[in-house]
Design a protein around this motif. Structure first.
Motif, PDB file in Angstrom:
ATOM      1  N   SER A 147      -3.633  -6.464  -5.953  1.00 27.40           N
ATOM      2  CA  SER A 147      -4.605  -5.869  -5.039  1.00 27.40           C
ATOM      3  C   SER A 147      -5.580  -6.883  -4.451  1.00 27.40           C
ATOM      4  O   SER A 147      -6.355  -6.531  -3.553  1.00 27.40           O
ATOM      5  CB  SER A 147      -5.383  -4.747  -5.753  1.00 27.40           C
ATOM      6  OG  SER A 147      -4.545  -3.642  -5.977  1.00 27.40           O
ATOM      7  N   TRP A 148      -5.561  -8.118  -4.926  1.00 29.32           N
ATOM      8  CA  TRP A 148      -6.359  -9.169  -4.306  1.00 29.32           C
ATOM      9  C   TRP A 148      -5.622  -9.782  -3.123  1.00 29.32           C
ATOM     10  O   TRP A 148      -6.173 -10.619  -2.399  1.00 29.32           O
ATOM     11  CB  TRP A 148      -6.731 -10.238  -5.333  1.00 29.32           C
ATOM     12  CG  TRP A 148      -7.893 -11.101  -4.936  1.00 29.32           C
ATOM     13  CD1 TRP A 148      -7.888 -12.469  -4.802  1.00 29.32           C
ATOM     14  CD2 TRP A 148      -9.230 -10.691  -4.625  1.00 29.32           C
ATOM     15  NE1 TRP A 148      -9.136 -12.921  -4.436  1.00 29.32           N
ATOM     16  CE2 TRP A 148      -9.981 -11.847  -4.311  1.00 29.32           C
ATOM     17  CE3 TRP A 148      -9.870  -9.446  -4.573  1.00 29.32           C
ATOM     18  CZ2 TRP A 148     -11.326 -11.800  -3.957  1.00 29.32           C
ATOM     19  CZ3 TRP A 148     -11.203  -9.401  -4.219  1.00 29.32           C
ATOM     20  CH2 TRP A 148     -11.922 -10.571  -3.922  1.00 29.32           C
ATOM     21  N   PHE A 150       1.347   2.479  -3.526  1.00 27.62           N
ATOM     22  CA  PHE A 150       0.185   3.213  -4.036  1.00 27.62           C
ATOM     23  C   PHE A 150       0.232   4.660  -3.557  1.00 27.62           C
ATOM     24  O   PHE A 150      -0.042   5.595  -4.317  1.00 27.62           O
ATOM     25  CB  PHE A 150      -1.107   2.564  -3.537  1.00 27.62           C
ATOM     26  CG  PHE A 150      -1.519   1.329  -4.274  1.00 27.62           C
ATOM     27  CD1 PHE A 150      -2.692   1.308  -5.019  1.00 27.62           C
ATOM     28  CD2 PHE A 150      -0.754   0.175  -4.246  1.00 27.62           C
ATOM     29  CE1 PHE A 150      -3.091   0.175  -5.699  1.00 27.62           C
ATOM     30  CE2 PHE A 150      -1.132  -0.961  -4.921  1.00 27.62           C
ATOM     31  CZ  PHE A 150      -2.313  -0.971  -5.650  1.00 27.62           C
ATOM     32  N   ALA A 210      -8.566  -1.581  -7.345  1.00 28.68           N
ATOM     33  CA  ALA A 210      -7.164  -1.198  -7.144  1.00 28.68           C
ATOM     34  C   ALA A 210      -6.912   0.298  -7.187  1.00 28.68           C
ATOM     35  O   ALA A 210      -5.752   0.707  -7.232  1.00 28.68           O
ATOM     36  CB  ALA A 210      -6.282  -1.896  -8.185  1.00 28.68           C
ATOM     37  N   GLY A 211      -7.962   1.148  -7.190  1.00 26.85           N
ATOM     38  CA  GLY A 211      -7.669   2.561  -7.039  1.00 26.85           C
ATOM     39  C   GLY A 211      -8.289   3.521  -8.028  1.00 26.85           C
ATOM     40  O   GLY A 211      -7.749   4.618  -8.232  1.00 26.85           O
ATOM     41  N   THR A 234      -8.548  -0.291 -13.636  1.00 22.92           N
ATOM     42  CA  THR A 234      -8.095  -0.403 -12.249  1.00 22.92           C
ATOM     43  C   THR A 234      -9.245  -0.614 -11.263  1.00 22.92           C
ATOM     44  O   THR A 234      -9.177  -1.519 -10.426  1.00 22.92           O
ATOM     45  CB  THR A 234      -7.262   0.829 -11.867  1.00 22.92           C
ATOM     46  OG1 THR A 234      -6.041   0.790 -12.606  1.00 22.92           O
ATOM     47  CG2 THR A 234      -6.943   0.866 -10.394  1.00 22.92           C
ATOM     48  N   GLN A 259       0.809  -1.208   0.000  1.00 21.18           N
ATOM     49  CA  GLN A 259       0.000   0.000   0.000  1.00 21.18           C
ATOM     50  C   GLN A 259       0.850   1.270   0.000  1.00 21.18           C
ATOM     51  O   GLN A 259       0.424   2.311  -0.515  1.00 21.18           O
ATOM     52  CB  GLN A 259      -0.947  -0.005   1.199  1.00 21.18           C
ATOM     53  CG  GLN A 259      -2.094  -0.997   1.079  1.00 21.18           C
ATOM     54  CD  GLN A 259      -3.061  -0.622  -0.034  1.00 21.18           C
ATOM     55  OE1 GLN A 259      -3.171   0.537  -0.424  1.00 21.18           O
ATOM     56  NE2 GLN A 259      -3.762  -1.616  -0.569  1.00 21.18           N
ATOM     57  N   ASN A 314      -2.542  -4.025 -10.179  1.00 19.30           N
ATOM     58  CA  ASN A 314      -3.896  -4.562 -10.263  1.00 19.30           C
ATOM     59  C   ASN A 314      -4.020  -5.973  -9.707  1.00 19.30           C
ATOM     60  O   ASN A 314      -4.817  -6.231  -8.804  1.00 19.30           O
ATOM     61  CB  ASN A 314      -4.374  -4.524 -11.716  1.00 19.30           C
ATOM     62  CG  ASN A 314      -4.846  -3.147 -12.137  1.00 19.30           C
ATOM     63  OD1 ASN A 314      -4.891  -2.221 -11.337  1.00 19.30           O
ATOM     64  ND2 ASN A 314      -5.208  -2.994 -13.394  1.00 19.30           N
ATOM     65  N   TRP A 362     -10.841   1.642   1.201  1.00 20.46           N
ATOM     66  CA  TRP A 362     -10.302   0.299   1.449  1.00 20.46           C
ATOM     67  C   TRP A 362     -10.223  -0.088   2.916  1.00 20.46           C
ATOM     68  O   TRP A 362     -10.067  -1.275   3.233  1.00 20.46           O
ATOM     69  CB  TRP A 362      -8.892   0.191   0.854  1.00 20.46           C
ATOM     70  CG  TRP A 362      -8.849   0.264  -0.640  1.00 20.46           C
ATOM     71  CD1 TRP A 362      -9.691  -0.352  -1.521  1.00 20.46           C
ATOM     72  CD2 TRP A 362      -7.883   0.977  -1.427  1.00 20.46           C
ATOM     73  NE1 TRP A 362      -9.316  -0.064  -2.811  1.00 20.46           N
ATOM     74  CE2 TRP A 362      -8.210   0.753  -2.786  1.00 20.46           C
ATOM     75  CE3 TRP A 362      -6.786   1.768  -1.120  1.00 20.46           C
ATOM     76  CZ2 TRP A 362      -7.468   1.296  -3.836  1.00 20.46           C
ATOM     77  CZ3 TRP A 362      -6.048   2.310  -2.164  1.00 20.46           C
ATOM     78  CH2 TRP A 362      -6.388   2.082  -3.500  1.00 20.46           C
TER      79      TRP A 362
END
Length: 449
Positions: free
Chosen positions: A233-234, A120, A176-177, A288, A117, A230, A161
């Motif tokens: 992000s899971w 990001f 993912a954003g 995304t 994170q 992407n 999130w």
């Protein structure tokens, strides 16, 4: 955890070496996106602003990393306070986290989630910089990043999130954003440029990219890094959702690039390299938020729609008179809005969640939620970013003097230039008699031959 349900020790998640390694690789890929963005933006500006553009991205790696460790992670992902912001004392300084402590409900350590994170958080303010090319003091930019991530990015990341965040609890889908990163950055860019004004010569002087190869290199590296952004992000790779997101990332990006080029050919008569790079980024932005909710066919639609919309949007700055230097508003804000809202149409209900879009029998419910998320982040980021820019402009000043802008911000702000042409054959050097004799002999030999 629902009331009355107990989790047995045997059922508790255990650290997965595979998922941990996967997420560390994804974190490195996302980190690469910030230097990639620097190259992408750096090639799009004029020669005299190249280094400044590179530095505006690179400085984010330094500032945001330190702030994230000190308090950013705690604000974004700590225990919820009023559905608006988080705070957990053990996350302050990352000092109270055990080496093997797992992120709640997952098989990766808290440290791994925190560093993923972090990347990001580093990238998002760097995205804003493209709108401000050629005219902002470097010190003011550094202070703006510090303030902006503190009062905008960290809270918005919690909304979207964080457990307890109001958009998260509402059910807004942002894989993912799309909202937290792209709409956030695009709205902030618009807010700042409305305060600081246009570049000298906007709409009068040619302001063409000085290095399209550098732009293409940056776009290619962004595309590469975006798979980590992407798919990662899971937070794991156990159930195939990350794999779907990986595929959709590639598919949507390809569709957006082709759509942008098609629009460009029809409108302007040419397929440009800048159009290919910009179209690819538009597709990456749009997929995304949506890629974990749509099928590959849906990803084609998302990419194609975003490619055309963003290509249309980049021209709005000339119509409305705002100087978005490198089209951050046109690509990131518009692309983020498109991708977020298209979830409400193309969500299949069979990938990351059971939420369905309008085209899959879900009605308008999810589209309404997506619209709330879009409008909330856009309005908050736009207003607060403008206020921060106004505060800095009225105190230490945001812009360099006009003469410095015209002569070149690189030399003024960094005491360097991107390219040194002094040794590129432009001068003359004295030659010795020996060298003259050697040259004459070589000419004679060539004639004899």
């Amino acid at each position: 955890m629902p009331p009355g349900i107990m989790t047995l020790a045997a059922d508790a998640p255990e650290l997965s070496a595979a998922n941990t390694g996967f997420m560390l690789i994804c974190s490195a890929l996302v980190m690469l996106m910030t230097p990639a963005l620097a190259f992408f933006y750096g090639g799009m500006v004029r020669v005299k602003s190249t280094l400044n553009m590179l530095m505006m991205s690179f400085i984010s790696l330094g500032i945001v990393t330190i702030l994230w460790v000190l308090y950013g992670f705690s604000m974004a992902f700590g225990s919820d306070i009023g559905s608006v912001v988080g705070w957990s004392s053990e996350y302050v300084g990352l000092s109270g986290i055990g080496v093997n402590e797992l992120w709640d409900g997952y098989t990766i350590p808290v440290y791994v989630f925190a560093v993923f994170q972090l990347m990001f958080a580093v990238l998002t303010p760097a995205l804003i910089s493209g709108a401000l090319a050629d005219r902002v003091k470097f010190t003011s930019w550094a202070l703006f990043i510090t303030l902006w991530v503190t009062v905008v990015y960290f809270p918005v990341a919690h909304w979207v999130w964080g457990a307890g965040g109001w958009l998260f609890e509402m059910g807004v889908i942002d894989f993912a954003g799309g909202t937290a990163v792209h709409i956030n950055a695009g709205a902030a860019a618009l807010g700042v440029i409305l305060v600081i004004g246009k570049r000298v010569g906007f709409k009068k002087d040619p302001m063409r990219p000085h290095s399209l190869p550098l732009v293409m290199l940056g776009a290619g590296l962004l595309w590469f890094g975006w798979f980590g952004f992407n798919a990662g992000s899971w937070l794991g790779n156990d159930d195939g959702v990350g794999a779907v997101m990986f595929v959709n990332t590639q598919v949507a990006t390809a569709a957006a690039m082709l759509a942008w080029l098609g629009y460009e050919k029809i409108r302007h008569g040419s397929f440009t390299t800048l159009g290919a790079a910009s179209g690819a980024v538009a597709g990456l932005v749009a997929i995304t938020p949506a890629g974990g909710a749509v099928s590959p066919l849906g990803a084609i639609a998302v990419g194609a729609i975003a490619g055309v919309l963003c290509a249309l949007a980049v021209g709005l700055k000339y119509r409305f008179g705002y100087d978005d230097s490198l089209d951050v508003v046109g690509v990131h804000l518009v692309g983020g809005i498109a991708g977020s809202l298209l979830v409400g149409f193309f969500a299949t209900g069979g990938v990351q969640s059971d939420a369905k879009g309008l085209f899959y029998g879900g009605g308008l419910d999810q589209l309404g939620k997506q619209a709330v998320g879009v409008l909330a982040v856009l309005a908050y980021s736009l207003v607060v970013s403008a206020v921060l820019a106004l505060l800095l402009d009225r105190t230490i000043g945001m812009r360099v003097p006009e003469d410095d802008e015209v002569s070149g911000i690189d030399q003024i702000e960094h005491a360097e230039t991107a390219y040194d042409f002094s040794g590129a054959g432009g001068g003359t050097a004295p030659r010795t008699t020996a060298s003259q004799d050697t040259t004459a002999a070589a000419k004679t030999k060539k004639v004899d031959a």
